[in-house]
Design a protein around this motif. Structure first.
Motif: not given
Length: 1041
Positions: A287-308, A403-407
């Motif tokens: 079994x695989x235990x996945x600890x989903x911690x965090x992310x850093x430096x993701x791309x911004x996808x939400x834009x307004x006023x035609x991308x301005x 963090x991935x743990x093999x059980x």
């Protein structure tokens, strides 16, 4: 003529354009409004645009394939390939060419088409007609499988002892044509093309020692293959976007229900294979235990006023392992989200399965992809714990902290409390961590109640554990349904949970019976499994549900806090993976057994030697060949003997593979060609299950003769306290014409190395490892050029003297240049906990940081006689080891470390004491005497004596009854440890007397040997079945016996 021809051309050009007015004319004629006409035209335009795009894609793919094939064949022709074919020496590192498979498939494909036609007409069509009254006129009008699929490559996964793993990259772009017709509705439909791309895994297991070598064949897709179907006829109505994908996905779901993990297709090759049920639904690998911690430096996808204006994203994560999926919560307005969630997945196949993580930006309409990540679970299984910031792939920006743990799955209930205590310190969200996994094998039911007379139920089963419910397939129209399916559940606390079964009639959801089983019963059951028919509550008196429940404890084989919890990387860059602290062998590592074969004697062999043209019949010169698995041994030749007695022993490491036999063949040794004297065999599985087989076996293929053999399976034990007893029993059983019997089994798993020196100053080496114990050597495969090779190979050695032998490891370059060496004395293993050493060891002669990661395990080989001696009164009491050491060797005697030989003080032993072991070897029909040592001898003069011991078996005093040890120089406490034998029956031995004299070798000036003491033993008063060492007081040589 010119004017008429021009008019006809103008008319032909105008007619297609006039057809565009027909929809408007038809709408006006039928009284339809303009919006309806516009909607119909829009649907038609969308359908036509998609059709043309698909045709352009197909033409581009065909053109690309032709161009690629022409380029490859042109390159092959430049390399000397005939007719543009790639030369035989062209190979790839992971995936091998499979042209021979494609040639075989090309010849077999027409016959496969015939089989599919028979299958569709004889089985599928009647089943479809019976499924609905509206389809009673359903029939297949055409079945043509078209072009054969192409196998792009085959990859083999080595290192699996009991199975063969093959991955086939399949690409099928075929002109398959299957037409169906439902005459009642005048409906014709079909398929005129199909594309299928995926990786098909084939597992050949179990491996047998008899034809057909392989017991069964399992096939499945590790991941869902891609499928694209070109419909014809009525189904073109479904070619509108949204509907066509629905039809393809429905067919893909049907394929997945049979051929995508955890589902698999099993083809038994041996009738009545006992492992068929386990192979069809095997226990998961882990079994695989996945600890989903965090992310850093993701791309911004939400834009307004035609991308301005650029805003932040609302990220969430989707995780998948095979068909299992999980989704995290959405973190609003963040490019550095923190989830701190825990998700668990069942892993069925390693290598092969991957963890797929996709990050999305949550939007009201369509979510935007932020990046994706794939991780091979084989690496996680080897490291046990893997924690890092992983860069996002496929156009993604940023990193993801996992963090991935093999059980591993354990059948030891004592591990449960330890795992639950570890889980209590984990803050699990959205669900708490699991401590066990439950596997439910749903087989069948019998005598289900019939709620409505004349109508059999269509039964299905709902299986629930806490708030998780799984449903089986529906088996229509029977009171004895067969499901043959498996379900898996994660458990938080099996001591308080229970599994519930609800059997229902699918047509009305009417209950047919129920069953509830507390999981605490599994914790007390042998092997943590329960099987059997269970009575259904609320059903008939004979209603039973056949299920098998298997419980496995989830265990993390790593210390708490292991792994490398890294900080967010600044700046973004590649990082070296953490170095594993321990080796990661396969679960079958160190589980081999040792087989000891005693070739004792034969009777009434056929006389093959003849003289004077056959007028005179002589005797035979027999010898025996012993074979099993990959082992082969040959006995010595006994001249002119029809009732030979060999008394020889052979040992080999074996694995529990069904179908193997231990075969014996007897031959008469001749100058030209040896004559056959017969054969016999013993199933290896019988020896491993019963521990000892001692029989007279009749010889096959000849008129007369039988063979006496004794086969014993030696049990590996982790108790070093048994070693001295095993060595002593081996000294009693030691055949005179054999090398020493083995006392231990050494298993070595060579994982990897690090920081090896560069070859010739700059190039990384292609390193391999060579392991040696005495004169037995094994080599690993050379690695790819690197200073940190990974081998992942295991080896086993038979150990004769664990107190004095050592394991020698040489790491070399493929050209023979030494890169480092390691010497591991086995006494160091004996002194370690559990007789196991696991970790990094420095390599001598390599670089300053050169190390090797290995696991060495020593196990004592305990025979049944050693177990009986250790548990009974025959076990000698431990005594203090003498200062002179307990390991000696003499000519013709023992060369082992025997029991400690220091004598307790005895005031009556004025002349000293002698330690002897006396034992009657029933299999060899011989009396065995072992002279261990003397203590407190009295010197006859001023100089220390050179003592030795002479033995005589009275009343005979000839040379055949006398034996003597080697002399020990200048000592009053000599150690001999030498073994002697006399061939005689037990009745004859009990009538004899043993006379022992301790003498001193004559010096240069003396002529006679000095007698230091003597001993007389009446063997009728000695327990010859015991075999333990005993101390005896020496008497004056001048005294009467």
């Amino acid at each position: 003529m010119g004017v008429g021809g021009a008019g006809m051309e103008a008319l032909r050009a105008l007619c297609p354009r006039l057809l565009w007015a027909l929809p408007a004319f038809a709408a006006g004629l039928l009284g339809l409004a303009a919006p309806a006409v516009l909607l119909a035209l829009a649907l038609y335009a969308g359908w036509r645009r998609r059709r043309r795009a698909r045709e352009r894609g197909m033409r581009a793919a065909a053109r690309l394939q032709r161009d690629e094939e022409a380029a490859v064949r042109g390159a092959a022709a430049g390399l000397g390939g005939a007719n543009g074919e790639l030369p035989a020496w062209v190979s790839f590192p992971d995936v091998e060419k499979a042209e021979w498979v494609n040639k075989v498939l090309a010849q077999a494909w027409p016959f496969f088409g015939q089989f599919m036609e028979k299958l569709l007409l004889a089985q599928v069509a009647p089943a479809i007609r019976a499924s609905s009254p509206h389809l009673q006129s359903f029939t297949f009008t055409r079945v043509d499988m078209g072009e054969k699929p192409r196998i792009l490559g085959i990859r083999s996964h080595p290192g699996h002892k009991k199975q063969i793993l093959l991955d086939l990259n399949i690409s099928y772009v075929g002109d398959v044509r299957i037409d169906v017709e439902v005459k009642k509705f005048f409906c014709k439909a079909g398929v005129k093309g199909m594309q299928l791309h995926g990786t098909l895994r084939i597992i050949l297991e179990p491996l047998l020692g008899d034809v057909p070598i392989v017991g069964a064949l399992s096939m499945f897709f590790i991941r869902r293959p891609t499928l694209d179907i070109d419909w014809t006829g009525m189904t073109n109505l479904l070619d509108i976007p949204g509907l066509s994908s629905m039809s393809d996905s429905m067919i893909m779901d049907a394929i997945a229900s049979y051929l995508v993990l955890p589902n698999r297709l099993l083809v038994p090759l041996v009738p009545d294979l006992p492992e068929a049920a386990e192979l069809r639904s095997p226990v998961p690998r882990g079994a695989l235990r996945v600890h989903l911690r965090a992310a850093r430096g993701l791309r911004s996808k939400d834009r307004f006023l035609g991308g301005l204006l650029e805003a932040r994203s609302d990220p969430y994560a989707e995780l998948r392992v095979g068909t299992q999926g999980a989704r995290s919560r959405v973190v609003r307005s963040s490019l550095d989200p923190a989830w701190d969630e825990l998700h668990e997945f069942v892993v069925h196949e390693v290598p092969g399965q991957e963890l797929e993580v996709e990050l999305f930006d949550k939007d009201p309409d369509q979510d935007d992809l932020l990046g994706r990540l794939k991780l091979d679970l084989e690496d996680v299984m080897k490291r046990r714990v893997l924690e890092d910031w992983f860069p996002l792939q496929e156009g993604g920006q940023g990193r993801l902290h996992l963090r991935l743990e093999w059980l591993s799955l354990q059948d030891d209930a004592s591990r449960l409390e330890e795992m639950m205590e570890r889980n209590r310190r984990i803050q699990g969200r959205p669900d708490p961590p699991s401590a066990a996994i439950l596997i439910v094998y749903l087989e069948r039911a019998e005598e289900l109640p019939v709620r409505k007379p004349g109508r059999e139920p269509s039964a299905m089963v709902q299986i629930s554990v806490q708030d998780v419910t799984r449903e089986s397939k529906v088996v229509p129209g029977t009171a004895a349904p067969l499901w043959d399916d498996a379900f898996r559940f994660f458990l938080h606390d099996p001591r308080s949970q229970e599994v519930e079964f609800q059997v229902r009639d699918d047509s009305r959801q009417a209950p047919l019976g129920a069953l509830s089983l507390p999981l605490s019963q599994l914790l007390e059951a042998p092997g943590l499994s329960l099987e059997g028919p269970f009575p259904l509550q609320g059903a008939g008196p004979g209603s039973r549900l056949h299920v098998k429940l298997v419980l496995r404890i989830l265990f993390l084989d790593a210390p708490e806090g292991s792994g490398l919890p890294p900080s967010p990387p600044e700046p973004l860059g590649s990082a070296d993976p953490p170095r594993p602290p321990h080796a990661s062998p396969d679960p079958g590592f160190g589980t081999e057994r040792v087989l000891r074969v005693l070739l004792l004697e034969a009777e009434a062999l056929v006389a093959k030697d003849r003289f004077l043209g056959g007028a005179l019949r002589g005797r035979s010169d027999p010898y025996a060949l012993v074979r099993w698995g990959g082992g082969r041994f040959r006995s010595r030749v006994l001249r002119e003997e029809l009732n030979p007695r060999w008394n020889e022993a052979y040992e080999a490491i074996v694995t529990d593979i069904p179908g193997q036999d231990v075969e014996f063949e007897l031959f008469d040794k001749d100058i030209d060609k040896d004559d056959f004297l017969g054969r016999c065999k013993v199933p290896l599985q019988r020896v491993l299950s019963s521990r000892v087989v001692d029989e007279w076996l009749p010889l096959e293929g000849v008129k007369s003769g039988r063979l006496h053999v004794k086969l014993e399976s030696l049990s590996p034990s982790a108790s070093p306290a048994l070693l001295q007893q095993v060595l002593h029993i081996n000294s009693l059983l030691q055949p005179p014409h054999n090398e020493e019997l083995s006392a231990a089994l050494l298993s070595v798993f060579l994982d990897r190395a690090s920081d090896l020196p560069l070859r010739k100053g700059s190039k990384p080496p292609s390193a391999f490892g060579s392991l040696t114990v005495r004169d037995v050597s094994f080599k690993t495969k050379p690695s790819a050029p690197t200073t940190a090779p990974v081998w992942d190979e295991g080896f086993s050695f038979l150990i004769k003297r664990p107190h004095s032998e050592s394991l020698e490891l040489q790491v070399k370059d493929e050209g023979g240049q030494p890169l480092g060496a390691l010497s591991l004395p086995l006494p160091q293993l004996l002194a370690s906990e559990g007789m196991v050493l696991d970790g990094w060891f420095p390599l001598a002669g390599g670089g300053p940081g050169s190390q090797v990661l290995l696991r060495a395990q020593l196990r004592v080989l305990v025979s049944l006689q050693a177990e009986d001696s250790a548990g009974g009164d025959a076990a000698p009491h431990p005594m203090e080891e003498p200062a002179g050491g307990g390991e000696q060797s003499g000519p013709g005697g023992l060369r082992q470390r025997l029991l400690p030989t220091d004598s307790p003080p005895d005031p009556e032993a004025a002349l000293g004491r002698l330690q002897l072991s006396l034992w009657y070897h029933g299999d060899g029909h011989k009396l065995v005497a072992i002279v261990h040592a003397c203590r407190k001898l009295r010197p006859m003069g001023k100089e220390l004596p050179d003592p030795f011991v002479s033995l005589a078996l009275l009343p005979e005093r000839g040379r055949g009854s006398k034996r003597k040890t080697s002399a020990q120089r200048r000592t009053l406490d000599p150690d001999f440890n030498e073994r002697f034998e006399w061939d005689l029956s037990l009745e004859d031995a009990s009538r004899r007397r043993l006379e022992a004299h301790v003498k001193s070798s004559p010096s240069f000036m003396a002529r006679d040997k000095e007698v230091l003491g003597k001993l007389h033993l009446d063997l009728s008063q000695v327990d010859l079945s015991e075999g333990g060492p005993h101390w005896y007081n020496l008497q004056d040589a001048r005294s009467s016996p």
